[in-house]
Write a protein that holds these residues in place. Structure first.
Motif, PDB file in Angstrom:
ATOM      1  N   TRP A 190      17.935  -3.188   4.024  1.00 13.31           N
ATOM      2  CA  TRP A 190      17.786  -2.053   5.450  1.00 13.31           C
ATOM      3  C   TRP A 190      17.708  -0.958   4.713  1.00 13.31           C
ATOM      4  CZ3 TRP A 190      20.449   2.429   6.548  1.00 13.31           C
ATOM      5  CH2 TRP A 190      20.029   2.947   7.519  1.00 13.31           C
ATOM      6  N   TRP A 191      18.328  -0.874   3.557  1.00 12.32           N
ATOM      7  CA  TRP A 191      17.770   1.019   2.536  1.00 12.32           C
ATOM      8  C   TRP A 191      15.852   0.794   2.366  1.00 12.32           C
ATOM      9  CZ3 TRP A 191      20.125   5.350   2.842  1.00 12.32           C
ATOM     10  CH2 TRP A 191      21.352   4.944   3.399  1.00 12.32           C
ATOM     11  N   ASP A 192      15.200  -0.714   1.909  1.00 10.78           N
ATOM     12  CA  ASP A 192      13.949  -0.756   1.587  1.00 10.78           C
ATOM     13  C   ASP A 192      13.051  -0.500   2.712  1.00 10.78           C
ATOM     14  OD1 ASP A 192      14.769  -1.701  -1.104  1.00 10.78           O
ATOM     15  OD2 ASP A 192      14.861  -3.296  -0.527  1.00 10.78           O
ATOM     16  N   ALA A 193      13.761  -0.711   3.911  1.00  8.90           N
ATOM     17  CA  ALA A 193      13.093  -0.121   5.084  1.00  8.90           C
ATOM     18  C   ALA A 193      12.761   1.321   5.786  1.00  8.90           C
ATOM     19  CB  ALA A 193      13.415  -1.099   6.334  1.00  8.90           C
ATOM     20  N   VAL A 194      14.066   1.526   5.319  1.00 11.01           N
ATOM     21  CA  VAL A 194      14.845   2.969   6.268  1.00 11.01           C
ATOM     22  C   VAL A 194      13.389   3.560   4.496  1.00 11.01           C
ATOM     23  CG1 VAL A 194      16.280   5.041   5.220  1.00 11.01           C
ATOM     24  CG2 VAL A 194      16.469   3.514   6.510  1.00 11.01           C
ATOM     25  N   ARG A 195      13.812   3.435   3.533  1.00  8.96           N
ATOM     26  CA  ARG A 195      13.082   4.334   2.963  1.00  8.96           C
ATOM     27  C   ARG A 195      11.475   3.917   2.776  1.00  8.96           C
ATOM     28  NH1 ARG A 195      17.030   2.338  -0.853  1.00  8.96           N
ATOM     29  NH2 ARG A 195      18.238   3.576  -1.206  1.00  8.96           N
ATOM     30  N   PHE A 196      10.780   2.999   3.211  1.00 14.26           N
ATOM     31  CA  PHE A 196       9.702   2.835   3.361  1.00 14.26           C
ATOM     32  C   PHE A 196       9.016   4.285   5.180  1.00 14.26           C
ATOM     33  CE2 PHE A 196       6.065   0.910   6.776  1.00 14.26           C
ATOM     34  CZ  PHE A 196       5.296   0.700   5.344  1.00 14.26           C
ATOM     35  N   CYS A 197       9.365   4.056   5.936  1.00 12.33           N
ATOM     36  CA  CYS A 197       9.513   4.778   6.928  1.00 12.33           C
ATOM     37  C   CYS A 197       9.247   6.522   6.486  1.00 12.33           C
ATOM     38  CB  CYS A 197      10.684   4.751   7.608  1.00 12.33           C
ATOM     39  SG  CYS A 197      10.794   3.487   8.455  1.00 12.33           S
ATOM     40  N   ASN A 198       9.880   6.383   5.399  1.00 12.74           N
ATOM     41  CA  ASN A 198      10.075   8.128   4.313  1.00 12.74           C
ATOM     42  C   ASN A 198       8.569   8.103   3.689  1.00 12.74           C
ATOM     43  OD1 ASN A 198      12.235   9.122   6.060  1.00 12.74           O
ATOM     44  ND2 ASN A 198      13.847   8.951   3.990  1.00 12.74           N
ATOM     45  N   LEU A 199       8.611   6.713   2.965  1.00 11.92           N
ATOM     46  CA  LEU A 199       7.257   7.730   2.610  1.00 11.92           C
ATOM     47  C   LEU A 199       6.444   7.641   3.335  1.00 11.92           C
ATOM     48  CD1 LEU A 199       7.716   4.503  -0.095  1.00 11.92           C
ATOM     49  CD2 LEU A 199       7.936   7.286  -0.904  1.00 11.92           C
ATOM     50  N   ARG A 215       0.395  -0.792  -0.348  1.00 11.51           N
ATOM     51  CA  ARG A 215       0.244   0.384   0.216  1.00 11.51           C
ATOM     52  C   ARG A 215       1.251   1.045   0.094  1.00 11.51           C
ATOM     53  NH1 ARG A 215      -3.181  -1.496   3.470  1.00 11.51           N
ATOM     54  NH2 ARG A 215      -2.022  -0.088   5.298  1.00 11.51           N
ATOM     55  N   VAL A 216       1.762   1.513   0.806  1.00 12.68           N
ATOM     56  CA  VAL A 216       2.985   2.137   0.736  1.00 12.68           C
ATOM     57  C   VAL A 216       3.966   2.225  -0.111  1.00 12.68           C
ATOM     58  CG1 VAL A 216       4.737   3.453   2.604  1.00 12.68           C
ATOM     59  CG2 VAL A 216       2.999   2.871   3.524  1.00 12.68           C
ATOM     60  N   THR A 217       4.250   1.573  -0.920  1.00 10.50           N
ATOM     61  CA  THR A 217       5.289   1.750  -2.050  1.00 10.50           C
ATOM     62  C   THR A 217       4.781   1.048  -3.334  1.00 10.50           C
ATOM     63  OG1 THR A 217       6.578  -0.811  -1.166  1.00 10.50           O
ATOM     64  CG2 THR A 217       7.135   1.003  -0.412  1.00 10.50           C
ATOM     65  N   GLY A 218       3.627   0.084  -3.340  1.00 10.22           N
ATOM     66  CA  GLY A 218       4.102  -0.409  -4.201  1.00 10.22           C
ATOM     67  C   GLY A 218       4.593  -1.787  -4.813  1.00 10.22           C
ATOM     68  N   LEU A 219       4.979  -2.548  -3.979  1.00  8.03           N
ATOM     69  CA  LEU A 219       6.147  -3.603  -3.870  1.00  8.03           C
ATOM     70  C   LEU A 219       5.686  -4.297  -3.385  1.00  8.03           C
ATOM     71  CD1 LEU A 219       9.223  -0.878  -4.312  1.00  8.03           C
ATOM     72  CD2 LEU A 219       8.136  -1.983  -6.182  1.00  8.03           C
ATOM     73  N   ARG A 220       5.715  -5.518  -4.203  1.00  2.00           N
ATOM     74  CA  ARG A 220       5.507  -7.061  -3.349  1.00  2.00           C
ATOM     75  C   ARG A 220       7.537  -7.349  -3.525  1.00  2.00           C
ATOM     76  NH1 ARG A 220       0.635  -7.888  -1.627  1.00  2.00           N
ATOM     77  NH2 ARG A 220      -1.682  -5.974  -2.405  1.00  2.00           N
ATOM     78  N   PRO A 221       7.699  -7.930  -2.856  1.00  3.18           N
ATOM     79  CA  PRO A 221       8.863  -8.376  -2.577  1.00  3.18           C
ATOM     80  C   PRO A 221       9.866  -9.301  -1.976  1.00  3.18           C
ATOM     81  CG  PRO A 221       9.553  -6.735  -0.811  1.00  3.18           C
ATOM     82  CD  PRO A 221       7.734  -6.606  -1.025  1.00  3.18           C
ATOM     83  N   SER A 222       8.270 -10.122  -1.772  1.00 10.08           N
ATOM     84  CA  SER A 222       9.047 -10.866  -0.490  1.00 10.08           C
ATOM     85  C   SER A 222       8.916 -12.421  -1.365  1.00 10.08           C
ATOM     86  CB  SER A 222       7.151 -11.299   0.522  1.00 10.08           C
ATOM     87  OG  SER A 222       7.629  -9.862   1.623  1.00 10.08           O
ATOM     88  N   ALA A 223       9.100 -13.274  -0.594  1.00 11.96           N
ATOM     89  CA  ALA A 223       9.284 -14.543  -1.574  1.00 11.96           C
ATOM     90  C   ALA A 223       8.300 -15.639  -0.796  1.00 11.96           C
ATOM     91  CB  ALA A 223      10.655 -15.264  -0.541  1.00 11.96           C
ATOM     92  N   SER A 224       7.959 -15.521   0.019  1.00 16.04           N
ATOM     93  CA  SER A 224       6.442 -16.396   0.463  1.00 16.04           C
ATOM     94  C   SER A 224       5.762 -14.794   0.441  1.00 16.04           C
ATOM     95  CB  SER A 224       6.194 -16.705   2.138  1.00 16.04           C
ATOM     96  OG  SER A 224       6.990 -17.868   2.409  1.00 16.04           O
ATOM     97  N   ALA A 225       4.585 -15.126  -0.292  1.00 15.75           N
ATOM     98  CA  ALA A 225       3.377 -13.919  -0.285  1.00 15.75           C
ATOM     99  C   ALA A 225       2.278 -14.328   0.008  1.00 15.75           C
ATOM    100  CB  ALA A 225       2.667 -14.898  -1.826  1.00 15.75           C
TER     101      ALA A 225
END
Length: 216
Positions: free
Chosen positions: A62-71, A41-51
Motif C-alpha cells: 500500500w505504501w508503494d502505491a501511495v508513493r507511486f501516486c505522489n511521484l 517508467r515512474v519509479t524505475g522499479l520492477r517489483p513484480s513476481a511475474s514479468a
C-alpha cells in the motif's frame, strides 16, 4: 483515465453485517490497473513476481502505491495528494489535484457502473480468476470492460484502496477490492472486501489510480 460520475453506493461488511451509505463525487479513474511498464517508467522499479510489460504491477505494498501516486503527480506538475511523515504517518490533502488511490466507496461505485448485481457481466467474459486464468496473471484489458470503460475491476489483481479496513480489530490494515487471478468465483464480486497490512507485498495485489477533478 476515464470519467466516473457521481452517485451513491451502499457498502457492506460480511463480518459485522453492517451496511452504510456513501455519496461519491465525480472523479477520474485509470481504465486499467497500473502496469509494470507504467510503474517502471515512474519509479524505475520492477517489483513484480511475474514479468510482463502489460501485466498489472504486483508485489507492491500500500505504501508503494501511495508513493507511486505522489511521484506521478510530481512528474506531471500536479499537487501530490499525500503528505508523508516519518514512520507510517500520512495525510490525504483532499484539495490536491494529483493522483491518489480510490476510496473503497469510489472503487465499488466505479466497479458496479450503475448495475446492482454482484458483477457487471458474465465472470468468464470480464475477469481472470482461478477457473480460467491457468493460475497466472494476465495482461490488462484482455477481458470486457464495464459500462464506464473500466477494465479488470474484477479478477487478475486485487486493488489497494485508501481506506483502513477496521481500525478496532485490524489496526492499520487497508482495504483490498476486486479479486485476483488465483481466487475462486465468490471472491470476484463488487462487494467483497479483503484486508492486508500496508507494508505487505503479494503477487496478486496491485492498484489503480484516481484523481478528484473530473475535468482534469
Amino acid at each position: 483515465m476515464v470519467n466516473v460520475p457521481s452517485g451513491r453506493i451502499v457498502l457492506s461488511d460480511r463480518r459485522t453485517e453492517r451496511k452504510w451509505t456513501v455519496d461519491v463525487a465525480a472523479c477520474r479513474m485509470s481504465a486499467f490497473p497500473i502496469t509494470q511498464s507504467q510503474h517502471a517508467r515512474v519509479t524505475g522499479l520492477r517489483p513484480s513476481a511475474s514479468a510482463g510489460e502489460r501485466f498489472p504491477v504486483e508485489s507492491v505494498s500500500w505504501w508503494d502505491a501511495v508513493r507511486f501516486c505522489n511521484l506521478l503527480s510530481e512528474q506531471e506538475g500536479l499537487a501530490p495528494a499525500y503528505r508523508l511523515f516519518d514512520g507510517e504517518g500520512i495525510e490525504w490533502e483532499s484539495s490536491a489535484n494529483g493522483y491518489r488511490l480510490p476510496t473503497e466507496a469510489e472503487w465499488e461505485h466505479a466497479c458496479r457502473a450503475g448495475t446492482t448485481e454482484p458483477r457487471y457481466g458474465d465472470l468468464d467474459e470480464i475477469a481472470w480468476y482461478r477457473a480460467n486464468s491457468e493460475e497466472r496473471i494476465h495482461e490488462v484489458g484482455g477481458k470486457q470492460p464495464n459500462a464506464w470503460g473500466l477494465y479488470d475491476m474484477l479478477g487478475n489483481a486485487w486493488n489497494w484502496c485508501w481506506d483502513i479496513y477496521d481500525a478496532e480489530i485490524y489496526d492499520t490494515y487497508r482495504v483490498l477490492r476486486g479479486g485476483g487471478w488465483y481466487d475462486e468465483h465468490w471472491s470476484c464480486r463488487a462487494s467483497v472486501r479483503r484486508r492486508s497490512h500496508p507494508t505487505f507485498r503479494m503477487d496478486d495485489v496491485g492498484f489503480r489510480i484516481t484523481r478528484s477533478d473530473p475535468a482534469a
